[in-house]
Design a protein around this motif. Structure first.
Motif, PDB file in Angstrom:
ATOM      1  N   GLY A 533       0.793  -1.219   0.000  1.00  0.00           N
ATOM      2  CA  GLY A 533       0.000   0.000   0.000  1.00  0.00           C
ATOM      3  C   GLY A 533       0.822   1.263   0.000  1.00  0.00           C
ATOM      4  N   ASP A 534       0.137   2.411  -0.042  1.00  0.00           N
ATOM      5  CA  ASP A 534       0.803   3.713  -0.043  1.00  0.00           C
ATOM      6  C   ASP A 534       1.274   4.056   1.369  1.00  0.00           C
ATOM      7  N   PHE A 535       1.836   5.236   1.529  1.00  0.00           N
ATOM      8  CA  PHE A 535       2.420   5.625   2.815  1.00  0.00           C
ATOM      9  C   PHE A 535       1.387   5.569   3.934  1.00  0.00           C
ATOM     10  N   LEU A 536       0.213   6.129   3.714  1.00  0.00           N
ATOM     11  CA  LEU A 536      -0.824   6.134   4.742  1.00  0.00           C
ATOM     12  C   LEU A 536      -1.189   4.722   5.162  1.00  0.00           C
ATOM     13  N   LYS A 537      -1.393   3.852   4.212  1.00  0.00           N
ATOM     14  CA  LYS A 537      -1.801   2.478   4.515  1.00  0.00           C
ATOM     15  C   LYS A 537      -0.702   1.728   5.248  1.00  0.00           C
ATOM     16  N   ARG A 538       0.548   1.967   4.866  1.00  0.00           N
ATOM     17  CA  ARG A 538       1.666   1.254   5.498  1.00  0.00           C
ATOM     18  C   ARG A 538       1.845   1.685   6.953  1.00  0.00           C
ATOM     19  N   VAL A 539       1.658   2.970   7.230  1.00  0.00           N
ATOM     20  CA  VAL A 539       1.822   3.454   8.603  1.00  0.00           C
ATOM     21  C   VAL A 539       0.650   3.013   9.477  1.00  0.00           C
ATOM     22  N   LEU A 540      -0.567   3.116   8.948  1.00  0.00           N
ATOM     23  CA  LEU A 540      -1.752   2.744   9.740  1.00  0.00           C
ATOM     24  C   LEU A 540      -1.776   1.260  10.080  1.00  0.00           C
ATOM     25  N   PHE A 541      -1.034   0.459   9.352  1.00  0.00           N
ATOM     26  CA  PHE A 541      -0.930  -0.970   9.652  1.00  0.00           C
ATOM     27  C   PHE A 541      -0.491  -1.193  11.098  1.00  0.00           C
ATOM     28  N   PHE A 542       0.240  -0.237  11.664  1.00  0.00           N
ATOM     29  CA  PHE A 542       0.776  -0.376  13.021  1.00  0.00           C
ATOM     30  C   PHE A 542      -0.109   0.300  14.070  1.00  0.00           C
ATOM     31  N   TYR A 543      -1.352   0.623  13.721  1.00  0.00           N
ATOM     32  CA  TYR A 543      -2.275   1.250  14.661  1.00  0.00           C
ATOM     33  C   TYR A 543      -3.624   0.538  14.665  1.00  0.00           C
ATOM     34  N   ASN A 544      -4.177   0.370  15.851  1.00  0.00           N
ATOM     35  CA  ASN A 544      -5.540  -0.120  16.001  1.00  0.00           C
ATOM     36  C   ASN A 544      -6.481   0.972  15.499  1.00  0.00           C
ATOM     37  N   SER A 545      -7.325   0.655  14.560  1.00  0.00           N
ATOM     38  CA  SER A 545      -8.157   1.682  13.922  1.00  0.00           C
ATOM     39  C   SER A 545      -9.134   2.344  14.890  1.00  0.00           C
ATOM     40  N   ALA A 546      -9.401   1.707  16.035  1.00  0.00           N
ATOM     41  CA  ALA A 546     -10.354   2.272  16.993  1.00  0.00           C
ATOM     42  C   ALA A 546      -9.682   2.977  18.167  1.00  0.00           C
ATOM     43  N   SER A 547      -8.358   3.054  18.170  1.00  0.00           N
ATOM     44  CA  SER A 547      -7.665   3.720  19.273  1.00  0.00           C
ATOM     45  C   SER A 547      -7.956   5.219  19.253  1.00  0.00           C
ATOM     46  N   ILE A 548      -8.234   5.764  20.409  1.00  0.00           N
ATOM     47  CA  ILE A 548      -8.531   7.188  20.538  1.00  0.00           C
ATOM     48  C   ILE A 548      -7.244   7.891  20.944  1.00  0.00           C
ATOM     49  N   MET A 549      -6.749   8.756  20.086  1.00  0.00           N
ATOM     50  CA  MET A 549      -5.423   9.319  20.281  1.00  0.00           C
ATOM     51  C   MET A 549      -5.415  10.575  21.130  1.00  0.00           C
ATOM     52  N   ASN A 550      -6.569  11.193  21.384  1.00  0.00           N
ATOM     53  CA  ASN A 550      -6.574  12.409  22.196  1.00  0.00           C
ATOM     54  C   ASN A 550      -7.253  12.200  23.538  1.00  0.00           C
ATOM     55  N   VAL A 551      -7.264  10.974  24.032  1.00  0.00           N
ATOM     56  CA  VAL A 551      -7.721  10.710  25.394  1.00  0.00           C
ATOM     57  C   VAL A 551      -6.523  10.881  26.317  1.00  0.00           C
ATOM     58  N   VAL A 552      -6.573  11.881  27.180  1.00  0.00           N
ATOM     59  CA  VAL A 552      -5.455  12.123  28.088  1.00  0.00           C
ATOM     60  C   VAL A 552      -5.815  11.864  29.537  1.00  0.00           C
ATOM     61  N   GLN A 553      -7.089  11.668  29.818  1.00  0.00           N
ATOM     62  CA  GLN A 553      -7.522  11.331  31.168  1.00  0.00           C
ATOM     63  C   GLN A 553      -8.683  10.344  31.061  1.00  0.00           C
ATOM     64  N   PRO A 554      -8.770   9.398  31.976  1.00  0.00           N
ATOM     65  CA  PRO A 554      -9.821   8.380  31.890  1.00  0.00           C
ATOM     66  C   PRO A 554     -11.227   8.949  31.756  1.00  0.00           C
ATOM     67  N   ASN A 555     -11.516  10.063  32.456  1.00  0.00           N
ATOM     68  CA  ASN A 555     -12.886  10.571  32.396  1.00  0.00           C
ATOM     69  C   ASN A 555     -13.220  11.223  31.060  1.00  0.00           C
ATOM     70  N   ASN A 556     -12.230  11.343  30.175  1.00  0.00           N
ATOM     71  CA  ASN A 556     -12.499  11.894  28.850  1.00  0.00           C
ATOM     72  C   ASN A 556     -13.053  10.847  27.898  1.00  0.00           C
ATOM     73  N   GLU A 557     -13.199   9.599  28.356  1.00  0.00           N
ATOM     74  CA  GLU A 557     -13.727   8.559  27.487  1.00  0.00           C
ATOM     75  C   GLU A 557     -15.157   8.863  27.063  1.00  0.00           C
ATOM     76  N   ASP A 558     -15.810   9.781  27.789  1.00  0.00           N
ATOM     77  CA  ASP A 558     -17.170  10.145  27.446  1.00  0.00           C
ATOM     78  C   ASP A 558     -17.230  11.237  26.383  1.00  0.00           C
ATOM     79  N   THR A 559     -16.053  11.672  25.903  1.00  0.00           N
ATOM     80  CA  THR A 559     -16.013  12.687  24.860  1.00  0.00           C
ATOM     81  C   THR A 559     -16.773  12.195  23.630  1.00  0.00           C
ATOM     82  N   PRO A 560     -17.624  13.025  23.032  1.00  0.00           N
ATOM     83  CA  PRO A 560     -18.372  12.597  21.841  1.00  0.00           C
ATOM     84  C   PRO A 560     -17.435  12.094  20.747  1.00  0.00           C
TER      85      PRO A 560
END
Length: 671
Positions: A533-560
């Protein structure tokens, strides 16, 4: 359990620490900020990081009061916290016996005195406001005491090679005495203490809460340091040849092929790797890359699989006159004037002075081409794998291969025998062992011993010895279908392969803005998954597609959901920056199974930028085109499928995903 670990790591190391390409984009909501701290303030990220990690707090009215001063006692307390110095009752008792403390002396002051960070009698009043000079003095002592300890190992002599240029940026530097100059230079050049708005260090002025917060965050976390830059110079590359130029000239000279597109042919025959792996056929070719292409071509010409290249056949050949007594081995082949036999090429590596600069991915290719007379060492007996191939060197190398243009495979083999150098076996040179070698089951000579020394202790059950012993057991059970789902979770840290980490770093930080759409293979040695695949596809291979990258505190899991950032959001933003700054860079991650411990692996990442990259971008980072840099990292990757269910399985992923990167050093020129 997995979710908690993800959150804690993101909390500690901030959001998706991006190593060399982009700055850290701290995502915070309005409710998380202080009323008197603006996003445009130079100290904004440092203060927000301090708040989110609990390092410092504001006031009850939701202000930080960045311009307020701080007393000496409070500063020392924060300094001990930033450097992880814990209170010791035995140390306190000893200090009392030495009349250097009393029972009522605050614990943090006791430890600062005990560690000689504060000198006896230095402060008569710990409640007075601390000055910038006093702050710099104490930080400098921490650095002096910690030169052999993480996280300050990056402050070595090579870091200060531009001292005159950097020191000239400090407007009041000339007015300081020799001792003060050293202190001011070290804390400024290391990116820990910034200059005042007027360009001075202002050592006699009182330090503000903003200045103190910034300095301590940068002291504790090298990722946040802002190292001053010096004017860069553009390296002259007029004497180099590109990957495409060298490959085309080489294949034309051999005369065994006919095509209208030489790079397509080279790709089809696998003489070259996909363009994205270089990251472009238009960039100057390295000596080791040229060796790889020639080695693959010579395997084809001699019709001996893996003769010059690594993998499967780890031997080479040499000729012996037919008048000689035949060696007492089975692998003997007779030709008109010579007999030839296989031998262990590795036994001759000691003849090459920079052998430990030639990583295993290129080593057999470069060594066998040297033994066969295709490539020469320089006056220092070095093969210089990271240097660019000059036009003259390209001509010599191509001419050496051209001798085989009219020969069939058997004739090529016979010709090769006449070219083998008459050199004696020589052992590899010994390398310095890390001072903490006893912690590790083995050490790897292709990285500096200091990489191991970042780690001070290892839980025996998490050592690389135990990890690999258990990993072998895991693989046996997997092969025999005797592995349960619970075993898969339990062995998540035991089944890791260093190649997964190398693949991730090499993929993410080898990029050319021209070739972002070029396709290349990607794969995981941990679960045999992969694709093309292209650059985007090759890099995303190493990430869980459902991981939330801007959760910095547990109580933020309720963020929309609409306000959450997922891996593809982060990487797409990074791609936008690559295009904005015309980035052309190549990286090599150097690591080994011996560098695995606990949930982590240590890595040295080597990186080079090529012409075309924005000069302003490079200047902002103090980097130059055509120069190899390196940086020490600690990385963890995990097994996880957590996250919103509707965002899962959006792409194929590696067995190990969601890399978390901790920078152990600043970027330095490669030694």
């Amino acid at each position: 359990m997995k979710k908690k670990r993800i959150l804690s790591l993101v909390l500690i190391y901030a959001i998706l620490a991006s190593i060399l390409l982009t700055n850290d984009n701290l995502e915070v909501s309005a409710a998380q900020t202080f009323k008197d701290v603006k996003t445009s303030d130079w100290f904004y990220k440092d203060v927000m990081y301090a708040k989110q990690t609990g390092f410092m707090k504001g006031y009850s009215d939701n202000t930080f009061r960045p311009q307020n001063t701080m007393d000496v006692s409070t500063f020392v307390q924060l300094l001990m916290k930033a450097t992880n110095v814990e209170y010791s009752a035995s140390a306190h008792s000893w200090m009392i016996s030495e009349s250097r403390a009393t029972k009522t002396t605050p614990k943090h002051i006791v430890m600062a005195l005990y560690k000689n960070i504060i000198k006896a009698g230095e402060f008569k009043d710990y409640q007075k406001a601390i000055t910038r000079g006093e702050m710099c003095q104490l930080i400098n002592r921490v650095l002096e005491l910690s030169k052999k300890d993480a996280p300050f190992k990056d402050l070595d002599a090579s870091f200060f090679e531009d001292k005159v240029k950097i020191a000239s940026q400090i407007k009041d530097y000339a007015k300081m005495n020799a001792t003060t100059k050293d202190i001011a230079y070290i804390v400024y050049a290391s990116g820990i203490v910034h200059l005042k708005n007027d360009g001075t260090m202002g050592l006699s002025k009182k330090a503000t809460r903003a200045e103190i917060t910034s300095a301590l965050i940068r002291l504790a976390n090298p990722y946040y340091r802002i190292v001053p830059t010096v004017p860069t110079t553009t390296k002259n590359m007029s004497n180099t040849v590109t990957v495409e130029e060298f490959t085309t000239q080489l294949l034309k000279a051999v005369g065994k092929f006919s095509t209208s597109n030489w790079m397509n042919l080279a790709n089809y025959k696998e003489f070259v790797r996909p363009e994205a792996d270089y990251p472009s056929y238009q960039k100057p070719i390295l000596r080791r890359e040229a060796a790889m292409i020639v080695a693959r071509l010579m395997d084809d010409i001699t019709d001996i699989e893996r003769l010059f290249t690594r993998g499967g056949n780890e031997v080479f050949l040499k000729g012996i006159p037919t008048a000689s007594t035949y060696p007492d081995i089975e692998e003997i082949f007779v030709y008109p004037s010579l007999i030839w036999t296989v031998y262990d090429w590795e036994g001759y590596r000691g003849n090459i002075s920079d052998i430990y600069q030639i990583t295993e991915e290129y080593q057999k290719e470069m060594v066998t081409l040297y033994l066969a007379g295709f490539m020469d060492v320089d006056k220092n007996n070095e093969l210089r794998p990271y240097d660019f191939l000059t036009k003259k060197e390209a001509t010599v190398l191509i001419d050496n291969v051209k001798q085989f243009s009219s020969l069939n495979p058997r004739q090529a083999q016979d010709k090769l025998l006449t070219m083998i150098r008459d050199v004696k076996e020589k052992a590899m040179p010994s390398m310095r062992k890390p001072s903490n070698a006893k912690l590790w089951g083995e050490t790897y000579p292709y990285v500096d011993a200091s990489l191991y020394e970042y780690v001070k202790e290892i839980n025996k059950s998490s050592s690389n010895i135990q990890l690999y012993k258990k990993r072998e057991d895991y693989i046996d059970r997997l092969i025999n279908n005797n592995l349960s789902i619970s075993d898969l979770l339990y062995y998540d840290t035991l089944s890791r392969d260093p190649q997964v980490y190398k693949n991730y770093l090499n993929t993410r930080y080898t990029v050319d803005y021209h070739t972002l759409n070029s396709k290349a293979d990607y794969y995981s040695t941990a679960n045999a998954k992969g694709g093309n695949g292209d650059f985007l596809k090759r890099v995303l291979f190493f990430y869980n597609s459902a991981s939330i990258m801007n959760v910095v505190q547990p109580n933020n899991e309720d963020t929309p959901i609409k306000d959450r950032l997922f891996p593809d959001d982060i990487i797409k933003k990074e791609i936008a920056d690559i295009k904005k700054y015309n980035i052309v860079m190549q990286s090599e991650a150097v690591t080994h199974k011996s560098l695995l411990y606990g949930d982590y692996i240590l890595v040295t990442l080597r990186t080079i930028y090529y012409p075309g990259t924005s000069e302003d971008y490079l200047k902002s980072k103090g980097l130059e085109v055509g120069v190899w840099y390196e940086q020490d990292l600690r990385i963890s990757m995990i097994i996880t499928c957590d996250g919103p269910e509707e965002y899962r399985d959006r792409w194929v992923t590696s067995y190990l995903v969601d890399p978390h990167i901790d920078k152990l050093s600043t970027i330095r020129k490669m030694k």
